[in-house]
Design a protein around this motif. Structure first.
Motif, PDB file in Angstrom:
ATOM      1  N   MET A   1       0.844  -1.193   0.000  1.00 26.23           N
ATOM      2  CA  MET A   1       0.000   0.000   0.000  1.00 26.23           C
ATOM      3  C   MET A   1       0.879   1.243   0.000  1.00 26.23           C
ATOM      4  O   MET A   1       1.730   1.399   0.852  1.00 26.23           O
ATOM      5  N   LEU A   2       0.664   2.095  -0.976  1.00 24.93           N
ATOM      6  CA  LEU A   2       1.478   3.307  -1.089  1.00 24.93           C
ATOM      7  C   LEU A   2       0.933   4.408  -0.183  1.00 24.93           C
ATOM      8  O   LEU A   2      -0.278   4.593  -0.093  1.00 24.93           O
ATOM      9  N   SER A   3       1.847   5.125   0.449  1.00 27.06           N
ATOM     10  CA  SER A   3       1.434   6.291   1.225  1.00 27.06           C
ATOM     11  C   SER A   3       1.321   7.481   0.277  1.00 27.06           C
ATOM     12  O   SER A   3       1.794   7.435  -0.864  1.00 27.06           O
ATOM     13  N   ARG A   4       0.714   8.526   0.757  1.00 22.26           N
ATOM     14  CA  ARG A   4       0.567   9.754  -0.040  1.00 22.26           C
ATOM     15  C   ARG A   4       1.960  10.272  -0.457  1.00 22.26           C
ATOM     16  O   ARG A   4       2.162  10.667  -1.596  1.00 22.26           O
ATOM     17  N   THR A   5       2.896  10.237   0.482  1.00 15.49           N
ATOM     18  CA  THR A   5       4.261  10.706   0.209  1.00 15.49           C
ATOM     19  C   THR A   5       4.921   9.864  -0.876  1.00 15.49           C
ATOM     20  O   THR A   5       5.560  10.395  -1.793  1.00 15.49           O
ATOM     21  N   GLU A   6       4.742   8.537  -0.780  1.00 16.53           N
ATOM     22  CA  GLU A   6       5.340   7.646  -1.789  1.00 16.53           C
ATOM     23  C   GLU A   6       4.752   7.915  -3.170  1.00 16.53           C
ATOM     24  O   GLU A   6       5.479   7.934  -4.167  1.00 16.53           O
ATOM     25  N   ILE A   7       3.437   8.118  -3.223  1.00 17.24           N
ATOM     26  CA  ILE A   7       2.788   8.415  -4.507  1.00 17.24           C
ATOM     27  C   ILE A   7       3.363   9.712  -5.081  1.00 17.24           C
ATOM     28  O   ILE A   7       3.686   9.787  -6.271  1.00 17.24           O
ATOM     29  N   GLU A   8       3.532  10.725  -4.240  1.00 18.09           N
ATOM     30  CA  GLU A   8       4.076  12.014  -4.705  1.00 18.09           C
ATOM     31  C   GLU A   8       5.519  11.852  -5.188  1.00 18.09           C
ATOM     32  O   GLU A   8       5.907  12.446  -6.193  1.00 18.09           O
ATOM     33  N   ARG A   9       6.301  11.039  -4.486  1.00 13.53           N
ATOM     34  CA  ARG A   9       7.702  10.815  -4.909  1.00 13.53           C
ATOM     35  C   ARG A   9       7.770  10.061  -6.234  1.00 13.53           C
ATOM     36  O   ARG A   9       8.590  10.396  -7.102  1.00 13.53           O
ATOM     37  N   LEU A  10       6.923   9.039  -6.384  1.00  9.85           N
ATOM     38  CA  LEU A  10       6.896   8.272  -7.634  1.00  9.85           C
ATOM     39  C   LEU A  10       6.459   9.170  -8.791  1.00  9.85           C
ATOM     40  O   LEU A  10       7.040   9.119  -9.887  1.00  9.85           O
ATOM     41  N   ALA A  11       5.448   9.994  -8.548  1.00  5.28           N
ATOM     42  CA  ALA A  11       4.957  10.904  -9.582  1.00  5.28           C
ATOM     43  C   ALA A  11       6.042  11.902  -9.969  1.00  5.28           C
ATOM     44  O   ALA A  11       6.263  12.179 -11.160  1.00  5.28           O
ATOM     45  N   ALA A  12       6.762  12.411  -8.972  1.00  4.78           N
ATOM     46  CA  ALA A  12       7.839  13.373  -9.239  1.00  4.78           C
ATOM     47  C   ALA A  12       8.963  12.715 -10.039  1.00  4.78           C
ATOM     48  O   ALA A  12       9.505  13.304 -10.981  1.00  4.78           O
ATOM     49  N   LYS A  24       0.526  16.068 -11.179  1.00  2.00           N
ATOM     50  CA  LYS A  24      -0.807  15.920 -10.584  1.00  2.00           C
ATOM     51  C   LYS A  24      -1.563  14.742 -11.211  1.00  2.00           C
ATOM     52  O   LYS A  24      -2.184  13.960 -10.505  1.00  2.00           O
ATOM     53  N   SER A  25      -1.491  14.615 -12.536  1.00  2.79           N
ATOM     54  CA  SER A  25      -2.159  13.495 -13.217  1.00  2.79           C
ATOM     55  C   SER A  25      -1.545  12.172 -12.791  1.00  2.79           C
ATOM     56  O   SER A  25      -2.248  11.177 -12.584  1.00  2.79           O
ATOM     57  N   LEU A  26      -0.207  12.157 -12.665  1.00  3.79           N
ATOM     58  CA  LEU A  26       0.483  10.938 -12.232  1.00  3.79           C
ATOM     59  C   LEU A  26       0.015  10.533 -10.834  1.00  3.79           C
ATOM     60  O   LEU A  26      -0.249   9.355 -10.584  1.00  3.79           O
ATOM     61  N   CYS A  27      -0.112  11.524  -9.942  1.00  2.97           N
ATOM     62  CA  CYS A  27      -0.568  11.243  -8.571  1.00  2.97           C
ATOM     63  C   CYS A  27      -1.972  10.643  -8.585  1.00  2.97           C
ATOM     64  O   CYS A  27      -2.225   9.624  -7.941  1.00  2.97           O
ATOM     65  N   THR A  28      -2.873  11.257  -9.334  1.00  4.65           N
ATOM     66  CA  THR A  28      -4.260  10.784  -9.396  1.00  4.65           C
ATOM     67  C   THR A  28      -4.320   9.366  -9.928  1.00  4.65           C
ATOM     68  O   THR A  28      -4.997   8.501  -9.368  1.00  4.65           O
ATOM     69  N   TRP A  29      -3.581   9.116 -11.011  1.00  6.76           N
ATOM     70  CA  TRP A  29      -3.579   7.785 -11.622  1.00  6.76           C
ATOM     71  C   TRP A  29      -2.955   6.741 -10.691  1.00  6.76           C
ATOM     72  O   TRP A  29      -3.513   5.655 -10.511  1.00  6.76           O
ATOM     73  N   LEU A  30      -1.833   7.080 -10.075  1.00 11.47           N
ATOM     74  CA  LEU A  30      -1.189   6.117  -9.167  1.00 11.47           C
ATOM     75  C   LEU A  30      -2.099   5.793  -7.979  1.00 11.47           C
ATOM     76  O   LEU A  30      -2.240   4.634  -7.601  1.00 11.47           O
ATOM     77  N   LEU A  31      -2.727   6.821  -7.440  1.00  6.80           N
ATOM     78  CA  LEU A  31      -3.619   6.627  -6.294  1.00  6.80           C
ATOM     79  C   LEU A  31      -4.802   5.739  -6.675  1.00  6.80           C
ATOM     80  O   LEU A  31      -5.180   4.834  -5.928  1.00  6.80           O
ATOM     81  N   GLY A  32      -5.354   5.959  -7.855  1.00  4.76           N
ATOM     82  CA  GLY A  32      -6.545   5.221  -8.267  1.00  4.76           C
ATOM     83  C   GLY A  32      -6.255   3.817  -8.760  1.00  4.76           C
ATOM     84  O   GLY A  32      -7.115   2.944  -8.672  1.00  4.76           O
TER      85      GLY A  32
END
Ligand SMILES: [Zn+2]
Length: 155
Positions: A1-12, A24-32
């Protein structure tokens, strides 16, 4: 399970590799779509997809592809290396992002709606149905009257 921080780092990280992919799109897609995966698994697959010249969109990662093989080779201990499965009953052999069973059900639904009014029953069946409904209504009315009477005039 990814944390919010991990999702932001992966997106970055993906955005650094592919500046045309908005964070922002990467974050939304990764989260979903990939939030239930392991951090390293997503990092490996995302890097593979981002560095592949044939990839136009990060959503290619939703498909079954060699990037999941890379995740496996990288020593993933996550449960599913290939792709997220559709959670609907009977659909679990299909990928969540592109479920053929869901698509087929969506296509079938309008036909069923238009077909329903044309379903005719025989006059005999209609009479049987009518009698059954009348019997059910009588039974309900009888039961309601009895329960009401019992409550009002207990023995
Ligand atoms: Zn499905």
């Amino acid at each position: 399970m990814l944390s919010r921080t991990e999702i932001e780092r992966l997106a970055a990280a993906a955005h650094e590799l592919r500046p045309d992919w908005p964070v922002k799109s990467l974050c939304t897609w990764l989260l979903g779509t990939h939030a239930n995966r392991a951090y390293r698994d997503v990092a490996v697959a995302l890097a593979w997809v981002a560095c592949d010249p044939q990839t136009n969109t990060p959503k290619r990662m939703d498909e079954a592809g060699p990037w999941w093989q890379a995740v496996k080779v990288a020593g993933s201990d996550a449960t599913d290396h290939r792709y997220a499965r559709c959670p609907e009953p009977g659909h679990t052999s299909f990928p969540a992002a592109n479920c053929a069973a869901c698509r087929s059900e969506k296509l079938a639904a309008p036909d069923e709606q238009t077909a329903a009014p044309t379903l005719a029953i025989s006059a005999d069946q209609a009479a049987i149905n009518e009698r059954g409904a009348a019997n059910a209504k009588r039974a309900l009315a009888h039961h309601t009257a009895r329960t009401t009477r019992t409550k009002e005039q207990p023995e």
